[in-house]
Design an enzyme around this catalytic site. Sequence first.
Site, PDB file in Angstrom:
ATOM      1  N   ASP A  54       7.235   3.022  -2.765  1.00  0.00           N
ATOM      2  CA  ASP A  54       7.702   4.453  -1.989  1.00  0.00           C
ATOM      3  C   ASP A  54       8.951   3.847  -1.887  1.00  0.00           C
ATOM      4  OD1 ASP A  54       6.754   1.546  -0.728  1.00  0.00           O
ATOM      5  OD2 ASP A  54       6.118   2.706   1.111  1.00  0.00           O
ATOM      6  N   LYS A  88      16.726   3.419   0.111  1.00  0.00           N
ATOM      7  CA  LYS A  88      17.846   3.120   1.363  1.00  0.00           C
ATOM      8  C   LYS A  88      19.087   2.806   0.905  1.00  0.00           C
ATOM      9  CE  LYS A  88      15.164   1.993   5.476  1.00  0.00           C
ATOM     10  NZ  LYS A  88      14.934   1.373   6.499  1.00  0.00           N
ATOM     11  N   PHE A 132      14.677   4.177  10.014  1.00  0.00           N
ATOM     12  CA  PHE A 132      13.159   4.711  10.155  1.00  0.00           C
ATOM     13  C   PHE A 132      12.537   5.865  10.132  1.00  0.00           C
ATOM     14  CE2 PHE A 132       8.947   3.648  11.768  1.00  0.00           C
ATOM     15  CZ  PHE A 132       8.202   2.434  10.709  1.00  0.00           C
ATOM     16  N   ASP A 137       3.971   3.647   6.741  1.00  0.00           N
ATOM     17  CA  ASP A 137       2.998   3.348   8.232  1.00  0.00           C
ATOM     18  C   ASP A 137       4.456   3.144   9.381  1.00  0.00           C
ATOM     19  OD1 ASP A 137       4.052   0.680   6.708  1.00  0.00           O
ATOM     20  OD2 ASP A 137       2.628   0.025   8.743  1.00  0.00           O
ATOM     21  N   ASP A 184      14.223  -1.300   0.414  1.00  0.00           N
ATOM     22  CA  ASP A 184      14.759  -1.841   1.443  1.00  0.00           C
ATOM     23  C   ASP A 184      15.613  -2.512   0.811  1.00  0.00           C
ATOM     24  OD1 ASP A 184      16.806  -2.152   3.844  1.00  0.00           O
ATOM     25  OD2 ASP A 184      14.745  -1.668   4.386  1.00  0.00           O
ATOM     26  N   LYS A 234       0.872  -1.482  -0.014  1.00  0.00           N
ATOM     27  CA  LYS A 234       0.359  -0.216  -0.024  1.00  0.00           C
ATOM     28  C   LYS A 234       0.613   1.325   0.339  1.00  0.00           C
ATOM     29  CE  LYS A 234      -2.291  -1.838   4.065  1.00  0.00           C
ATOM     30  NZ  LYS A 234      -3.155  -2.053   4.480  1.00  0.00           N
ATOM     31  N   GLY A 235       2.326   1.352   0.505  1.00  0.00           N
ATOM     32  CA  GLY A 235       2.834   2.561   0.796  1.00  0.00           C
ATOM     33  C   GLY A 235       3.145   3.012  -0.762  1.00  0.00           C
ATOM     34  N   ARG A 244       0.065   6.918   7.606  1.00  0.00           N
ATOM     35  CA  ARG A 244       0.455   7.100   5.365  1.00  0.00           C
ATOM     36  C   ARG A 244      -0.141   7.877   4.573  1.00  0.00           C
ATOM     37  NH1 ARG A 244       1.878   1.464   4.204  1.00  0.00           N
ATOM     38  NH2 ARG A 244       0.843  -0.050   5.100  1.00  0.00           N
TER      39      ARG A 244
HETATM   40  C1  PRP Z   1       7.141  -1.952   2.233  1.00  0.00           C
HETATM   41  C2  PRP Z   1       7.260  -0.962   1.298  1.00  0.00           C
HETATM   42  C3  PRP Z   1       8.155  -1.652  -0.280  1.00  0.00           C
HETATM   43  C4  PRP Z   1       8.765  -2.686   1.026  1.00  0.00           C
HETATM   44  C5  PRP Z   1      10.163  -2.355   0.792  1.00  0.00           C
HETATM   45  O1  PRP Z   1       6.164  -2.635   2.152  1.00  0.00           O
HETATM   46  O2  PRP Z   1       6.446  -0.337   0.700  1.00  0.00           O
HETATM   47  O3  PRP Z   1       7.146  -2.805  -0.974  1.00  0.00           O
HETATM   48  O4  PRP Z   1       8.585  -2.766   2.525  1.00  0.00           O
HETATM   49  O5  PRP Z   1      11.071  -3.264   1.845  1.00  0.00           O
HETATM   50  P1  PRP Z   1      11.802  -4.824   1.022  1.00  0.00           P
HETATM   51  O6  PRP Z   1      13.292  -3.703   0.204  1.00  0.00           O
HETATM   52  O7  PRP Z   1      12.326  -4.947   1.902  1.00  0.00           O
HETATM   53  O8  PRP Z   1      11.344  -5.549   0.296  1.00  0.00           O
HETATM   54  P2  PRP Z   1       5.240  -2.965   3.481  1.00  0.00           P
HETATM   55  O9  PRP Z   1       5.847  -4.586   3.216  1.00  0.00           O
HETATM   56  O10 PRP Z   1       6.007  -2.738   4.547  1.00  0.00           O
HETATM   57  O11 PRP Z   1       4.288  -3.226   3.064  1.00  0.00           O
HETATM   58  P3  PRP Z   1       3.447  -1.849   2.645  1.00  0.00           P
HETATM   59  O12 PRP Z   1       3.933  -0.791   1.295  1.00  0.00           O
HETATM   60  O13 PRP Z   1       1.922  -2.110   2.903  1.00  0.00           O
HETATM   61  O14 PRP Z   1       3.403  -0.570   4.032  1.00  0.00           O
END
Ligand code: PRP
Length: 186
Positions: free
Chosen positions: A100, A131, A152, A159, A103, A43-44, A165
Amino acid sequence: MNKIEIENVLFSPEEIRDRIVQMTGAIENDYRHQDLVLVAVLKGSVLFLADLVRGFSCPLAFDFIGVSSYGYSRTSLGVVNLEKEISINIRGKDVLVVDDILDSGRTLGWVKEHLQKFGPRSVKICVLLEKEVERVIEVKADYVGFKIPNVFIYGYGLDYRDRYRHLPYIAKLEEGEVPPGDIVDE
Ligand code: PRP
Protein backbone atom coordinates in the site's frame (compact mmCIF):
# COMPACT_ATOMS: atom_id res chain seq x y z
CA MET A 1 -21.41 0.40 16.37
CA ASN A 2 -20.28 3.93 15.61
CA LYS A 3 -20.93 5.15 12.08
CA ILE A 4 -18.02 6.55 10.08
CA GLU A 5 -18.70 10.00 8.64
CA ILE A 6 -16.59 10.67 5.57
CA GLU A 7 -14.15 13.42 6.34
CA ASN A 8 -10.78 14.71 5.20
CA VAL A 9 -10.71 12.47 2.14
CA LEU A 10 -7.37 12.53 0.33
CA PHE A 11 -8.30 10.08 -2.45
CA SER A 12 -11.88 9.14 -3.28
CA PRO A 13 -12.92 5.63 -4.37
CA GLU A 14 -13.24 6.93 -7.94
CA GLU A 15 -9.75 8.48 -7.95
CA ILE A 16 -8.27 5.28 -6.55
CA ARG A 17 -10.13 3.11 -9.05
CA ASP A 18 -9.11 5.24 -12.05
CA ARG A 19 -5.46 5.30 -11.05
CA ILE A 20 -5.37 1.56 -10.44
CA VAL A 21 -6.86 0.88 -13.88
CA GLN A 22 -3.93 2.87 -15.35
CA MET A 23 -1.43 0.97 -13.21
CA THR A 24 -2.82 -2.41 -14.23
CA GLY A 25 -2.53 -1.40 -17.87
CA ALA A 26 1.08 -0.25 -17.46
CA ILE A 27 2.09 -3.43 -15.61
CA GLU A 28 0.35 -5.71 -18.06
CA ASN A 29 2.07 -3.95 -20.94
CA ASP A 30 5.52 -4.22 -19.32
CA TYR A 31 5.15 -7.89 -18.39
CA ARG A 32 3.66 -9.19 -21.63
CA HIS A 33 4.69 -12.83 -22.22
CA GLN A 34 6.42 -13.05 -18.83
CA ASP A 35 5.70 -15.35 -15.92
CA LEU A 36 4.45 -12.78 -13.45
CA VAL A 37 3.92 -13.42 -9.74
CA LEU A 38 2.58 -10.64 -7.56
CA VAL A 39 3.68 -10.87 -3.92
CA ALA A 40 1.52 -8.69 -1.70
CA VAL A 41 2.74 -7.53 1.70
CA LEU A 42 0.18 -8.17 4.44
CA LYS A 43 -1.94 -6.59 5.59
CA GLY A 44 -2.12 -3.12 4.11
CA SER A 45 -1.91 -4.22 0.47
CA VAL A 46 -5.00 -6.44 0.43
CA LEU A 47 -7.55 -4.02 -1.05
CA PHE A 48 -5.01 -2.64 -3.51
CA LEU A 49 -4.01 -6.12 -4.69
CA ALA A 50 -7.62 -7.15 -5.16
CA ASP A 51 -8.39 -4.13 -7.34
CA LEU A 52 -5.07 -4.25 -9.19
CA VAL A 53 -5.39 -7.88 -10.34
CA ARG A 54 -9.03 -7.56 -11.34
CA GLY A 55 -8.14 -5.77 -14.58
CA PHE A 56 -5.46 -8.20 -15.78
CA SER A 57 -6.26 -10.19 -18.89
CA CYS A 58 -3.03 -12.27 -18.91
CA PRO A 59 -2.42 -15.23 -16.62
CA LEU A 60 -0.67 -14.34 -13.40
CA ALA A 61 -0.22 -15.73 -9.93
CA PHE A 62 -0.31 -13.94 -6.61
CA ASP A 63 0.90 -14.76 -3.16
CA PHE A 64 1.33 -13.05 0.19
CA ILE A 65 4.20 -12.33 2.51
CA GLY A 66 3.65 -11.26 6.11
CA VAL A 67 6.14 -9.03 7.87
CA SER A 68 6.06 -6.83 10.91
CA SER A 69 8.32 -3.88 11.32
CA TYR A 70 9.44 -2.08 14.40
CA GLY A 71 10.28 1.55 13.96
CA TYR A 72 12.30 4.08 15.85
CA SER A 73 10.33 3.61 19.04
CA ARG A 74 11.51 0.01 19.37
CA THR A 75 15.02 0.28 18.03
CA SER A 76 17.01 2.96 16.28
CA LEU A 77 17.93 0.56 13.48
CA GLY A 78 14.45 -0.76 12.72
CA VAL A 79 13.86 -4.49 12.51
CA VAL A 80 11.63 -6.39 10.12
CA ASN A 81 10.41 -9.83 11.16
CA LEU A 82 9.00 -12.46 8.82
CA GLU A 83 5.55 -13.58 9.99
CA LYS A 84 4.35 -15.41 6.88
CA GLU A 85 6.58 -16.81 4.18
CA ILE A 86 5.58 -16.97 0.51
CA SER A 87 4.17 -20.32 -0.58
CA ILE A 88 4.69 -20.13 -4.35
CA ASN A 89 7.98 -21.13 -5.97
CA ILE A 90 9.27 -17.91 -7.55
CA ARG A 91 12.52 -19.32 -8.97
CA GLY A 92 12.96 -17.92 -12.49
CA LYS A 93 9.74 -15.89 -12.19
CA ASP A 94 9.21 -12.17 -12.59
CA VAL A 95 8.06 -10.93 -9.21
CA LEU A 96 6.20 -7.73 -8.52
CA VAL A 97 5.96 -6.86 -4.84
CA VAL A 98 2.70 -5.05 -4.08
CA ASP A 99 2.25 -2.84 -1.05
CA ASP A 100 0.00 0.00 0.00
CA ILE A 101 2.71 2.48 0.92
CA LEU A 102 6.43 3.15 0.72
CA ASP A 103 7.50 5.21 3.69
CA SER A 104 10.87 4.66 5.41
CA GLY A 105 11.67 1.87 2.96
CA ARG A 106 12.39 -0.64 5.73
CA THR A 107 9.61 -3.05 4.83
CA LEU A 108 10.04 -3.10 1.07
CA GLY A 109 13.84 -2.99 1.30
CA TRP A 110 13.74 -6.08 3.49
CA VAL A 111 11.12 -7.89 1.40
CA LYS A 112 12.98 -7.27 -1.86
CA GLU A 113 16.24 -8.57 -0.43
CA HIS A 114 14.48 -11.56 1.12
CA LEU A 115 12.77 -12.58 -2.12
CA GLN A 116 16.06 -12.45 -4.04
CA LYS A 117 17.13 -15.52 -2.05
CA PHE A 118 14.57 -17.63 -3.92
CA GLY A 119 16.21 -16.99 -7.30
CA PRO A 120 13.53 -14.98 -9.13
CA ARG A 121 14.30 -13.66 -12.61
CA SER A 122 13.42 -10.12 -11.49
CA VAL A 123 11.91 -8.33 -8.51
CA LYS A 124 10.18 -4.99 -8.90
CA ILE A 125 7.97 -2.95 -6.60
CA CYS A 126 4.49 -1.53 -7.01
CA VAL A 127 2.93 0.74 -4.39
CA LEU A 128 -0.29 2.67 -4.33
CA LEU A 129 1.25 5.46 -2.28
CA GLU A 130 4.77 6.81 -2.00
CA LYS A 131 5.50 9.20 0.84
CA GLU A 132 7.76 12.02 -0.19
CA VAL A 133 10.10 11.64 2.76
CA GLU A 134 13.74 10.73 3.15
CA ARG A 135 14.09 6.93 3.11
CA VAL A 136 15.89 5.12 5.91
CA ILE A 137 16.51 2.29 3.45
CA GLU A 138 16.96 3.33 -0.18
CA VAL A 139 14.18 1.65 -2.14
CA LYS A 140 12.90 2.52 -5.59
CA ALA A 141 9.26 1.85 -6.40
CA ASP A 142 8.82 0.93 -10.05
CA TYR A 143 5.08 1.64 -10.12
CA VAL A 144 3.55 4.37 -7.95
CA GLY A 145 -0.12 5.29 -7.74
CA PHE A 146 0.11 8.58 -5.89
CA LYS A 147 2.89 10.56 -4.23
CA ILE A 148 1.84 12.03 -0.90
CA PRO A 149 3.39 14.38 1.64
CA ASN A 150 4.30 13.25 5.15
CA VAL A 151 0.78 13.04 6.60
CA PHE A 152 -0.95 10.28 8.57
CA ILE A 153 -3.41 8.45 6.37
CA TYR A 154 -5.85 5.57 6.81
CA GLY A 155 -8.41 3.65 4.80
CA TYR A 156 -8.18 1.44 1.70
CA GLY A 157 -5.93 -1.06 3.47
CA LEU A 158 -4.18 1.37 5.76
CA ASP A 159 -5.11 1.17 9.42
CA TYR A 160 -5.58 3.45 12.35
CA ARG A 161 -4.87 1.22 15.37
CA ASP A 162 -5.85 -1.85 13.31
CA ARG A 163 -9.22 -0.46 12.23
CA TYR A 164 -10.51 1.39 9.14
CA ARG A 165 -8.66 -0.76 6.57
CA HIS A 166 -11.97 -1.52 4.89
CA LEU A 167 -12.79 2.07 3.92
CA PRO A 168 -13.05 2.50 0.13
CA TYR A 169 -11.27 5.87 0.30
CA ILE A 170 -8.04 7.20 1.82
CA ALA A 171 -8.39 9.88 4.45
CA LYS A 172 -5.83 11.91 6.33
CA LEU A 173 -5.61 12.70 10.01
CA GLU A 174 -4.29 15.95 11.33
CA GLU A 175 -2.03 15.97 14.38
CA GLY A 176 -4.01 15.05 17.52
CA GLU A 177 -7.15 14.03 15.57
CA VAL A 178 -8.85 10.63 15.69
CA PRO A 179 -10.94 9.22 12.83
CA PRO A 180 -14.69 9.94 12.95
CA GLY A 181 -16.60 7.21 14.80
CA ASP A 182 -13.44 5.93 16.49
CA ILE A 183 -13.89 3.43 19.29
CA VAL A 184 -11.81 3.98 22.40
CA ASP A 185 -10.20 0.67 23.37
CA GLU A 186 -10.32 -0.38 27.01
C1 PRP B 1 2.94 -0.52 6.64
C2 PRP B 1 2.67 -0.55 5.15
C3 PRP B 1 4.00 -0.90 4.56
C4 PRP B 1 4.99 -0.31 5.54
C5 PRP B 1 5.57 0.94 4.97
O1 PRP B 1 2.89 -1.80 7.13
O2 PRP B 1 1.68 -1.51 4.83
O3 PRP B 1 4.19 -2.31 4.46
O4 PRP B 1 4.27 0.01 6.75
O5 PRP B 1 6.40 1.57 5.89
P1 PRP B 1 7.97 1.57 5.77
O6 PRP B 1 8.32 1.98 4.36
O7 PRP B 1 8.36 2.62 6.78
O8 PRP B 1 8.49 0.22 6.14
P2 PRP B 1 2.76 -2.16 8.69
O9 PRP B 1 4.10 -2.66 9.18
O10 PRP B 1 2.15 -1.01 9.43
O11 PRP B 1 1.79 -3.41 8.66
P3 PRP B 1 0.32 -3.52 8.03
O12 PRP B 1 0.47 -3.54 6.53
O13 PRP B 1 -0.17 -4.82 8.56
O14 PRP B 1 -0.48 -2.33 8.50
